[in-house]
Design a protein around this motif. Structure first.
Motif, PDB file in Angstrom:
ATOM      1  N   PHE A 251       8.703   1.361   4.813  1.00 44.78           N
ATOM      2  CA  PHE A 251       9.068   0.065   4.244  1.00 44.78           C
ATOM      3  C   PHE A 251       8.059  -0.380   3.187  1.00 44.78           C
ATOM      4  CE2 PHE A 251       8.098  -4.513   4.488  1.00 44.78           C
ATOM      5  CZ  PHE A 251       9.257  -5.011   3.910  1.00 44.78           C
ATOM      6  N   VAL A 252       6.764  -0.240   3.482  1.00 46.27           N
ATOM      7  CA  VAL A 252       5.739  -0.644   2.520  1.00 46.27           C
ATOM      8  C   VAL A 252       5.851   0.179   1.246  1.00 46.27           C
ATOM      9  CG1 VAL A 252       3.249  -0.698   2.083  1.00 46.27           C
ATOM     10  CG2 VAL A 252       4.141  -1.547   4.257  1.00 46.27           C
ATOM     11  N   ARG A 253       6.074   1.461   1.392  1.00 46.14           N
ATOM     12  CA  ARG A 253       6.195   2.322   0.212  1.00 46.14           C
ATOM     13  C   ARG A 253       7.448   1.977  -0.594  1.00 46.14           C
ATOM     14  NH1 ARG A 253       4.158   8.032   3.036  1.00 46.14           N
ATOM     15  NH2 ARG A 253       1.949   7.412   3.120  1.00 46.14           N
ATOM     16  N   GLU A 254       8.525   1.622   0.097  1.00 47.75           N
ATOM     17  CA  GLU A 254       9.727   1.202  -0.608  1.00 47.75           C
ATOM     18  C   GLU A 254       9.486  -0.115  -1.342  1.00 47.75           C
ATOM     19  OE1 GLU A 254      12.534   1.106   2.561  1.00 47.75           O
ATOM     20  OE2 GLU A 254      13.175   3.182   2.270  1.00 47.75           O
ATOM     21  N   ALA A 255       8.676  -0.978  -0.743  1.00 47.41           N
ATOM     22  CA  ALA A 255       8.338  -2.242  -1.404  1.00 47.41           C
ATOM     23  C   ALA A 255       7.577  -1.984  -2.699  1.00 47.41           C
ATOM     24  CB  ALA A 255       7.513  -3.121  -0.469  1.00 47.41           C
TER      25      ALA A 255
ATOM     26  N   LEU B 192      -2.053   0.679   9.249  1.00 45.27           N
ATOM     27  CA  LEU B 192      -0.715   0.916   8.705  1.00 45.27           C
ATOM     28  C   LEU B 192      -0.710   0.750   7.183  1.00 45.27           C
ATOM     29  CD1 LEU B 192       2.573  -0.487  10.193  1.00 45.27           C
ATOM     30  CD2 LEU B 192       2.119  -0.691   7.761  1.00 45.27           C
ATOM     31  N   VAL B 193      -1.297  -0.340   6.715  1.00 40.80           N
ATOM     32  CA  VAL B 193      -1.353  -0.602   5.270  1.00 40.80           C
ATOM     33  C   VAL B 193      -2.139   0.497   4.563  1.00 40.80           C
ATOM     34  CG1 VAL B 193      -2.284  -2.161   3.505  1.00 40.80           C
ATOM     35  CG2 VAL B 193      -1.040  -3.096   5.461  1.00 40.80           C
ATOM     36  N   GLY B 194      -3.245   0.914   5.169  1.00 39.93           N
ATOM     37  CA  GLY B 194      -4.059   1.957   4.558  1.00 39.93           C
ATOM     38  C   GLY B 194      -3.307   3.266   4.406  1.00 39.93           C
ATOM     39  N   GLU B 195      -2.598   3.671   5.446  1.00 40.48           N
ATOM     40  CA  GLU B 195      -1.831   4.911   5.377  1.00 40.48           C
ATOM     41  C   GLU B 195      -0.681   4.794   4.384  1.00 40.48           C
ATOM     42  OE1 GLU B 195       0.774   7.941   8.245  1.00 40.48           O
ATOM     43  OE2 GLU B 195      -0.488   6.382   9.147  1.00 40.48           O
ATOM     44  N   ALA B 196      -0.005   3.663   4.407  1.00 41.87           N
ATOM     45  CA  ALA B 196       1.156   3.485   3.530  1.00 41.87           C
ATOM     46  C   ALA B 196       0.772   3.479   2.060  1.00 41.87           C
ATOM     47  CB  ALA B 196       1.878   2.191   3.888  1.00 41.87           C
ATOM     48  N   LEU B 197      -0.370   2.883   1.730  1.00 43.93           N
ATOM     49  CA  LEU B 197      -0.741   2.709   0.324  1.00 43.93           C
ATOM     50  C   LEU B 197      -1.691   3.775  -0.203  1.00 43.93           C
ATOM     51  CD1 LEU B 197      -1.217  -1.177   0.183  1.00 43.93           C
ATOM     52  CD2 LEU B 197       0.786   0.168  -0.461  1.00 43.93           C
ATOM     53  N   ALA B 198      -2.133   4.670   0.647  1.00 45.53           N
ATOM     54  CA  ALA B 198      -3.074   5.705   0.200  1.00 45.53           C
ATOM     55  C   ALA B 198      -2.573   6.483  -1.026  1.00 45.53           C
ATOM     56  CB  ALA B 198      -3.393   6.658   1.352  1.00 45.53           C
ATOM     57  N   PRO B 199      -1.290   6.855  -1.082  1.00 43.86           N
ATOM     58  CA  PRO B 199      -0.830   7.626  -2.247  1.00 43.86           C
ATOM     59  C   PRO B 199      -0.791   6.831  -3.548  1.00 43.86           C
ATOM     60  CG  PRO B 199       0.632   7.949  -0.353  1.00 43.86           C
ATOM     61  CD  PRO B 199      -0.245   6.779  -0.037  1.00 43.86           C
ATOM     62  N   VAL B 200      -0.804   5.497  -3.447  1.00 46.58           N
ATOM     63  CA  VAL B 200      -0.688   4.664  -4.654  1.00 46.58           C
ATOM     64  C   VAL B 200      -1.841   3.665  -4.751  1.00 46.58           C
ATOM     65  CG1 VAL B 200       1.818   4.864  -4.835  1.00 46.58           C
ATOM     66  CG2 VAL B 200       0.834   3.056  -3.406  1.00 46.58           C
ATOM     67  N   ARG B 201      -2.963   3.985  -4.125  1.00 47.29           N
ATOM     68  CA  ARG B 201      -4.056   3.018  -4.011  1.00 47.29           C
ATOM     69  C   ARG B 201      -4.480   2.428  -5.352  1.00 47.29           C
ATOM     70  NH1 ARG B 201      -6.413  -0.742  -3.919  1.00 47.29           N
ATOM     71  NH2 ARG B 201      -8.381  -1.307  -2.913  1.00 47.29           N
TER      72      ARG B 201
ATOM     73  N   PRO C  60       2.590 -17.124  -3.924  1.00 47.65           N
ATOM     74  CA  PRO C  60       2.951 -17.194  -2.508  1.00 47.65           C
ATOM     75  C   PRO C  60       3.055 -15.826  -1.852  1.00 47.65           C
ATOM     76  CG  PRO C  60       4.879 -17.554  -3.848  1.00 47.65           C
ATOM     77  CD  PRO C  60       3.721 -17.496  -4.796  1.00 47.65           C
ATOM     78  N   ILE C  61       2.902 -15.807  -0.538  1.00 46.03           N
ATOM     79  CA  ILE C  61       3.042 -14.580   0.252  1.00 46.03           C
ATOM     80  C   ILE C  61       4.292 -14.694   1.105  1.00 46.03           C
ATOM     81  CG2 ILE C  61       1.994 -13.055   1.961  1.00 46.03           C
ATOM     82  CD1 ILE C  61      -0.683 -14.191   1.276  1.00 46.03           C
ATOM     83  N   PRO C  62       5.416 -14.150   0.677  1.00 53.44           N
ATOM     84  CA  PRO C  62       6.594 -14.120   1.545  1.00 53.44           C
ATOM     85  C   PRO C  62       6.457 -12.977   2.541  1.00 53.44           C
ATOM     86  CG  PRO C  62       7.132 -13.143  -0.561  1.00 53.44           C
ATOM     87  CD  PRO C  62       5.701 -13.589  -0.658  1.00 53.44           C
ATOM     88  N   GLY C  63       6.837 -13.206   3.762  1.00 56.74           N
ATOM     89  CA  GLY C  63       6.756 -12.163   4.782  1.00 56.74           C
ATOM     90  C   GLY C  63       8.143 -11.670   5.157  1.00 56.74           C
ATOM     91  N   THR C  64       8.286 -10.367   5.291  1.00 62.90           N
ATOM     92  CA  THR C  64       9.577  -9.803   5.679  1.00 62.90           C
ATOM     93  C   THR C  64       9.401  -8.402   6.220  1.00 62.90           C
ATOM     94  OG1 THR C  64      11.810  -9.281   4.904  1.00 62.90           O
ATOM     95  CG2 THR C  64      10.024  -8.856   3.386  1.00 62.90           C
ATOM     96  N   ARG C  65      10.416  -7.923   6.929  1.00 64.35           N
ATOM     97  CA  ARG C  65      10.441  -6.548   7.417  1.00 64.35           C
ATOM     98  C   ARG C  65      11.613  -5.771   6.845  1.00 64.35           C
ATOM     99  NH1 ARG C  65       8.932  -6.759  13.883  1.00 64.35           N
ATOM    100  NH2 ARG C  65       7.112  -8.114  13.713  1.00 64.35           N
ATOM    101  N   ARG C  66      12.342  -6.380   5.916  1.00 63.55           N
ATOM    102  CA  ARG C  66      13.559  -5.759   5.397  1.00 63.55           C
ATOM    103  C   ARG C  66      13.496  -5.617   3.880  1.00 63.55           C
ATOM    104  NH1 ARG C  66      14.796  -8.861   9.715  1.00 63.55           N
ATOM    105  NH2 ARG C  66      16.152  -7.930  11.318  1.00 63.55           N
ATOM    106  N   LEU C  67      13.889  -4.448   3.400  1.00 65.84           N
ATOM    107  CA  LEU C  67      13.827  -4.174   1.979  1.00 65.84           C
ATOM    108  C   LEU C  67      14.718  -5.122   1.181  1.00 65.84           C
ATOM    109  CD1 LEU C  67      12.571  -2.354  -0.144  1.00 65.84           C
ATOM    110  CD2 LEU C  67      14.486  -0.785   0.143  1.00 65.84           C
TER     111      LEU C  67
END
Length: 257
Positions: free
Chosen positions: A4-8, A30-39, A189-196
């Motif tokens: 989901f993070v990578r899709e975001a 989780l954030v670290g693993e998800a964003l490592a390829p695009v840090r 602002p920081i909107p929070g969601t779990r859905r793409l």
């Protein structure tokens, strides 16, 4: 969640907000693993400010300089990075002068571990004292139709010192779409969601323009519904660093659900 993070990111998201206390620790990993390829293409913000044991027990607030240094080292490891773009004090510690906190973060900036310093749920007085020691880049406070606390002294301090305001729960914790006044481009602002689908919707919201009539209707909605009170329980309200306010109704009243 990693997918989901990578899709975001693919959808255009470039700024990600986390904290060591989220989990605790799990969210940073989780954030670290998800964003490592695009840090190198994203901005990562995280926070310190709680006395956490290695197994995640939360023993309350602490912003002692030695704890800040240890927290940053742990966050860097979990986030799989050599620097934190924006480091927030999660909650103001009344037992540690904010000048000492700002000084400790300044040392981390000099060491290259942190790029920018932020405060969360801070009063205008605290913002000004911290900024006098080391520039405050951002202030993250709850801000929506339901929680209007930053209006007044906090927004004035942000405007005066060119500090970004980063509202969390801008949609009133999911109750209603929030809004801020026009002419405030420094509000992010920081909107929070779990859905793409919601990510796409939130990104699209940057193109929405509200008329004066819409703004008036949204502002009056809070009064019409009669929703008032504190936004946290007594314990968590006690962790907030707030400016003194006069009692009575008005645009600076606190509304929550």
């Amino acid at each position: 969640m990693i997918r989901f993070v990578r899709e975001a990111v693919d959808e255009g998201g470039t700024s990600f907000d986390t904290a060591e206390v989220y989990g605790p620790y799990d969210n940073e990993e989780l954030v670290g693993e998800a964003l490592a390829p695009v840090r190198d293409s994203v901005v990562i913000a995280t926070k310190f400010g709680f006395d956490l044991t290695p197994d995640g027990e939360n023993r309350g607030l602490t912003s002692r300089p030695e704890r800040i240094r240890a927290a940053v080292d742990g966050s860097l490891r979990r986030l799989r990075t050599d620097h934190i773009d924006l480091l927030y004090q999660h909650r103001v510690d009344p037992d540690v002068p904010i000048e000492d906190v700002a000084g400790a973060v300044a040392e981390l900036v000099d060491a290259g571990k942190v790029l920018a310093f932020g405060l969360s749920e801070a009063s205008s007085t605290t913002i000004r004292r911290a900024h006098a020691v080391h520039p405050v880049a951002a202030v993250q406070n709850e801000f929506s139709l339901w929680a209007r606390d930053p209006e007044g002294p906090v927004l004035a301090a942000c405007e005066e010192f060119n500090i970004g305001l980063v509202p969390f729960s801008p949609l009133g914790k999911g109750i209603v779409t929030g809004s801020v006044r026009a002419g405030a481009p420094f509000v992010v602002p920081i909107p929070g969601t779990r859905r793409l689908a919601r990510v796409r919707e939130n990104i699209g919201a940057t193109e929405v323009r509200l008329s004066a009539d819409h703004m008036a209707r949204l502002t009056n909605l809070v009064d019409d519904l009669g929703v008032k009170g504190n936004r946290y329980n007594d314990h968590h309200m006690g962790l907030l660093d707030r400016d003194e306010r006069s009692s009575g109704p008005g645009p600076n009243s606190t509304f929550s659900c």
